[in-house]
Structures are given as structure tokens and as C-alpha cells.
Enzyme design. Structure first.
Site, PDB file in Angstrom:
ATOM      1  N   GLY A 250       0.764  -1.243   0.000  1.00 15.95           N
ATOM      2  CA  GLY A 250       0.000   0.000   0.000  1.00 15.95           C
ATOM      3  C   GLY A 250       0.790   1.286   0.000  1.00 15.95           C
ATOM      4  N   PRO A 292       4.642  -5.052  -0.663  1.00 19.22           N
ATOM      5  CG  PRO A 292       6.838  -4.250  -0.870  1.00 19.22           C
ATOM      6  CD  PRO A 292       6.019  -5.311  -0.191  1.00 19.22           C
ATOM      7  CB  CYS A 361     -16.217   4.132 -29.122  1.00 20.96           C
ATOM      8  SG  CYS A 361     -15.501   3.824 -30.709  1.00 20.96           S
ATOM      9  CE1 TYR A 391      -2.195  -3.290  -8.598  1.00 27.38           C
ATOM     10  CE2 TYR A 391      -0.907  -1.388  -7.874  1.00 27.38           C
ATOM     11  CZ  TYR A 391      -1.442  -2.643  -7.627  1.00 27.38           C
ATOM     12  OH  TYR A 391      -1.205  -3.251  -6.431  1.00 27.38           O
TER      13      TYR A 391
END
Ligand SMILES: *Cc1c(COP(=O)(O)O)cnc(C)c1O
Length: 436
Positions: A250, A292, A361, A391
Site C-alpha cells: 500500500g 509492496p 469509443c 497497474y
């Protein structure tokens, strides 16, 4: 210019050209095409070493286990690198376990998190002899006991306890509140430990918590750790041994210029001090596990993209790039902010404000809004979305029948292609036309 970029360690301008280590982004675009994820091996190593140094330098940390959270970026080369540096891994699926094994990772240093572990995930992890299952519900505990029994194994467990502290981060990535789906309630934890202690195919090894992601304030982490220690004291008093405390992951990174990410020392030292005090007072030898993800890889990566078109409008100007929300989902999903840098700078240029958008789109398909670039920016120019190592690729998809992009790892002046760009054919290779 390189000074203002100093928080993107190893990404800097040399002769007005953005580089990753010693390699110019423009050369990478030419050789590997765009969009392209570019990672700095130096930054990955520095990030690992930053954690490792703090742990090694503290008496309560020198036997800690650093488990990189695979979901942040699961590329085999990155797992291989961390494994060689001595890391263990935090996984959330059987697929991630397979990745770790394929990368040469050590299963005995793997912890397995997640609220929905399937029977086959559990079986694979038992067979691999992982270090610990982070159990998130009573139902999971019973399922684990049953499957372990069936396969002649004993499952090492910790409970993921929900300490109910507010991590002060985005609601989608805050996980330690009572209303979140994660973990077991703090007030039920002691009873669950007593229940688990009676199960024949379960071995209690630790306790676990993870309160959220992109944390820029360390005080909720310390608060959560204090609450966990209070619980450990009660669990110990019930005659149950806790060998490790897993504090989850985190720790945040700096995405924006005005953000300040806590130093690893400022995050870990208060926790290690508390642990040392606890161990001394109680004659225990509890060790620390960390998970982590983002902090290990986030600022090690950038997404290189090509400008396809510019559109000047009455109220908005757009730069349409070849990367999109399927490649870097964080802006669309969390309204996240990534610095976007021109690969070639011209400090004399007059500037205009643009939204940087992809070809998909959806109005949510943007990489960044209201960014300043030279007013002569045009088709064929290159841009880089920074802090895209975590990520980014791991959340990417094939939406709009777009292939997932290639990834390269840069080390000094060497470049290794660590994932080839997908082919269009591979996108529908598992599909069938009608059979009648
Ligand atoms: C996502 C996650 C992590 C890693 O989080 P980061 O914010 O990337 O450090 C660690 N542990 C668990 C249980 C997670 O779900």
C-alpha cells in the site's frame, strides 16, 4: 529540465530527448513501435534495495520477508529480477502462482491473499508448499482444512484482519474499513484463531492486514499495526503462537509534482520499533512480512505513445494518441493522474492546453486532461505517460480488439524485449465460428 524530473529517477532529458537510463525513447519507438511499456531495471533494483536496506538495518527487520505483490506487474522478467534479489511474492490467484513458478520464484516465500480462492487455486498452492494462506473468511478456513485433508497436507495460515482504519486513499483502493469486503472483522479475529487452532489440517503461522493502496500518509499504517499487536497479545495469551505479522502493501508513490510520497524509512521504522518493543517485552521472535506492489514498480515504468492526430476545438484541444484506456486503465478507472511528457522538448515553444485521449469509443478513454504541450505538437510526435509501471500492463485488456502492447526492460544502454506485442490473430484464436 532534468531537475524538475528528479522524482522519475533514471528517466531524464539528455540533449532535449527523454531517456530511460541511457536509451532514448525515440530509439525505442523506432525499434519496438508504440504503444510500448518501458521499464528501468535500475529503478526496480533501487526500489527493492530501499526496502531491503531499511529492513536489514533494523534489529526487528533483518529476518523480514519482502513479498512483492505480483498483481502490480507480473511480467516474468520483473518477477525473475525480484526473485534473484531475494524477494518472495504476494499472489492473489493460481495464475499468479504459476507466473511466480515460471519466473523461478521460490514457493516457500509466497503468501496467498484474496477473498475468493477457488478449490483449484488452493490445491495448486498446497502442492507448491507456499509459506502462508492469508485467510479472509471463516468459510475459507473450513474449505482450506477440507482440501488440505484430502491431499494429505497441512495448510499454513494467517487471518487477514480488518483493523477498521481509514487509509485516506481512493475509495476503490481502500480495503481496511468495516464496510469493505476484505478480511475478517477485528472483533471476531480472536475467536477465529481459537477455531482454527482446533482444526487438524491447519497450522497457524501468522496474522495479516492490508488497509489500502497508494497511501501517502503513514499514520494509518502505524495505527493498524498497533491494533494488530493488541490482538496478537490476546492470541498469544490464548496459547496460540504467531510467528509473523504481515503488514500488507500500500505504500504510495509520487504521481504528481505536488505529491510527497513517504520515505520507506518513515513508513517501516515506526512499525519495526513497535515490533521490537513487543518482542522484547513478551520474549517472542515475531517477524515481519511486507507485500509492496506499486512502490516497487510504479515509478520504474512509462508508457510510450505516438501522437496520431491533433484536434483544435472551440472549448478543448485534443491530442489523440495510439495508447488508450485498455493499455493504461487508471485514469478511466480512478480518475488517476499520470505526468505526460513530450519525448522531445523545445523550451522556446509556445504552449497550448490539450486533453490527451485514446482512440476508444468511450468518453472515459483519456490518459490525461488539461496538459500543456508545444502548440506545434503534431502527428508522429511521441509522448510518455510516466509512473505507469504499476497497474498499467497488469490491468490492460483487449477492449476494442486492441492487442496488448510490448514491454521492454532497459538497463544502462541495453534493452531487452520482455513481452512481445500480441498479434491480432491471437485475440480470437480461442473462439469458434457457428457450428451449424
Ligand atoms: C494489492 C495488494 C497489495 C499491493 O498493494 P500496493 O498498493 O500495490 O502496494 C498487497 N497486499 C494485498 C493483499 C493486496 O490486495
Amino acid at each position: 529540465m532534468s531537475n524538475s524530473l528528479s522524482f522519475f529517477e533514471n528517466f531524464e532529458y539528455k540533449n532535449n530527448q527523454l531517456h530511460c537510463e541511457n536509451v532514448a525513447f525515440s530509439d525505442l519507438a523506432q525499434k519496438f513501435a508504440t504503444p510500448l511499456f518501458v521499464y528501468s531495471r535500475g529503478v526496480l533494483e533501487n526500489n527493492f534495495n530501499e526496502f531491503n536496506q531499511v529492513l536489514k538495518n533494523h534489529p526487528a527487520g533483518n529476518n523480514a520477508l519482502l513479498c512483492y505483490a505480483v498483481k502490480a506487474n507480473g511480467n516474468l522478467a520483473i518477477l525473475d529480477l525480484f526473485s534473484q534479489l531475494g524477494a518472495g511474492f504476494d499472489i492473489v490467484s493460481g495464475g499468479e502462482l504459476a507466473r511466480v513458478m515460471a519466473a523461478g520464484g521460490d514457493a516457500s516465500k509466497v503468501v496467498f491473499s484474496g477473498v475468493g480462492k477457488s478449490e483449484s487455486d488452493i490445491r495448486a498452492a498446497l502442492e507448491a508448499n507456499i509459506h502462508c494462506f492469508n485467510v479472509e473468511s471463516e468459510a475459507e478456513l473450513y474449505r482450506l482444512n477440507e482440501i488440505a485433508k484430502k491431499h494429505g497436507k497441512v495448510a499454513p495460515i494467517s487471518f487477514r484482519v480488518n483493523p477498521n482504519v481509514d487509509p485516506k486513499t481512493h475509495p476503490y483502493i481502500s480495503t481496511g474499513l468495516k464496510k469493505n469486503k476484505f478480511g475478517v472483522a477485528y472483533d471476531n479475529a480472536l475467536d477465529l484463531y481459537k477455531t482454527a487452532a482446533k482444526l487438524e489440517f491447519i497450522k497457524i503461522v501468522g496474522i495479516d492486514c492490508h488497509i489500502g493502496s497508494q497511501l501517502l500518509d503513514v499514520s494509518p499504517c502505524v495505527e493498524a499495526f498497533e491494533k494488530i499487536l493488541l490482538l496478537v497479545e490476546k492470541i498469544n495469551a490464548a496459547g496460540i503462537n504467531i510467528a509473523h505479522i504481515d503488514i500488507g502493501g500500500g505504500l504510495g508513490i509520487r504521481y504528481q509534482r505536488d505529491e510527497v510520497a513517504p520515505k520507506v524509512t518513515d513508513y517501516l521504522n515506526p512499525i519495526l520499533d513497535l515490533l521490537q518493543k513487543y518482542n522484547q517485552k513478551n520474549g517472542t521472535k515475531i517477524t515481519l512480512i511486507l507485500e509492496p506492489g506499486r512502490r516497487m514498480v510504479g515509478n520504474a515504468g512509462a508508457l510510450l505513445m505516438n501522437v496520431e492526430y491533433t484536434k483544435l476545438g472551440e472549448t478543448k484541444n485534443f491530442v489523440v494518441v495510439d495508447a488508450a484506456m485498455n493499455d493504461l486503465m487508471r485514469p478511466a478507472l480512478y480518475d488517476a493522474w499520470h505526468e505526460i511528457l513530450p519525448v522531445k522538448t523545445d523550451s522556446q515553444a509556445e504552449e497550448k492546453i490539450y486533453d490527451v485521449v485514446g482512440p476508444i469509443c468511450e468518453t472515459g478513454d483519456f490518459i490525461g486532461k488539461d496538459r500543456k504541450f508545444a502548440s506545434q505538437i503534431q502527428s508522429g510526435d511521441l509522448l510518455a505517460a510516466m509512473s505507469a509501471g504499476a497497474y498499467g500492463m497488469s490491468m490492460s485488456s483487449n477492449y476494442n480488439a486492441r492487442v496488448r502492447v510490448a514491454e521492454v526492460l532497459v538497463s544502462g544502454d541495453k534493452v531487452q524485449l520482455i513481452r512481445e506485442r500480441e498479434t491480432i490473430q491471437s485475440l480470437f484464436a480461442n473462439e469458434k465460428r457457428l457450428d451449424h
